[in-house]
Design a protein around this motif. Structure first.
Motif, PDB file in Angstrom:
ATOM      1  N   SER A  98       1.341  -4.722  -0.130  1.00 49.03           N
ATOM      2  CA  SER A  98       0.007  -4.920   0.313  1.00 49.03           C
ATOM      3  C   SER A  98      -0.894  -3.878  -0.557  1.00 49.03           C
ATOM      4  O   SER A  98      -0.166  -2.824  -1.227  1.00 49.03           O
ATOM      5  N   ASP A 100      -2.773  -1.370   0.134  1.00 42.54           N
ATOM      6  CA  ASP A 100      -2.555  -0.098   0.619  1.00 42.54           C
ATOM      7  C   ASP A 100      -1.062   0.508   0.174  1.00 42.54           C
ATOM      8  O   ASP A 100      -1.235   1.598  -0.469  1.00 42.54           O
ATOM      9  N   GLN A 101      -0.252  -0.309   0.093  1.00 39.92           N
ATOM     10  CA  GLN A 101       1.111   0.251  -0.459  1.00 39.92           C
ATOM     11  C   GLN A 101       1.139   0.523  -1.840  1.00 39.92           C
ATOM     12  O   GLN A 101       1.701   1.588  -2.464  1.00 39.92           O
TER      13      GLN A 101
END
Length: 150
Positions: A98, A100-101
């Protein structure tokens, strides 16, 4: 040995272990290839190794011939090369991780790389003025469990 050196280095090693554990726990898709396995394998190992090997005695200095010698902060060139490879591998992680990751991985790898260089450049500030502990706080935040993500 500087004041609070042992505690700072122990905290760095622990932050590196936590960050590497988070990376190793990232779910690799069944169709995952070399980039995915590298992130959860060798790159995670490099994060843990670098933070555990930090050595303020391996700092920038003048050699006996008066030539400046870059210190390694205690981290070997092969480990630094693994860390330096991540920005080039990031585009290949776009479908797997993602956003975010991806940002969190960039924060982890960038912080580890910076910790090594800053320690080699100015160990007094890094150890005695708490800069290393602030960098460890960044690692801890970036490598928080997925369930704790905002």
């Amino acid at each position: 040995m500087w004041e609070r050196e042992a505690e700072a280095l122990a905290g760095a090693a622990e932050a590196g272990r936590r960050a590497a554990a988070w990376m190793r726990a990232l779910p690799v898709p069944e169709t995952g290839g070399r980039p995915e396995r590298w992130v959860v394998g060798e790159l995670a190992d490099a994060v843990e190794s670098a933070m555990g090997a930090l050595d303020p005695g391996d700092c920038d200095r003048m050699g006996p011939d008066g030539v400046a010698v870059d210190g390694g902060g205690g981290v070997d060139a092969a480990t630094m090369a693994e860390l330096a490879g991540f920005p080039f591998a990031l585009p290949e992680t776009a479908g797997w991780l993602s956003p975010d990751q991806q940002v969190r991985l960039l924060a982890v790898v960038g912080t580890v790389t910076a910790a090594v260089r800053v320690l080699a450049n100015d160990p007094v500030s890094v150890i005695e003025h708490g800069e290393l502990s602030r960098m460890c706080a960044i690692l801890t935040h970036a490598a928080r469990p997925e369930s704790a993500a905002p």
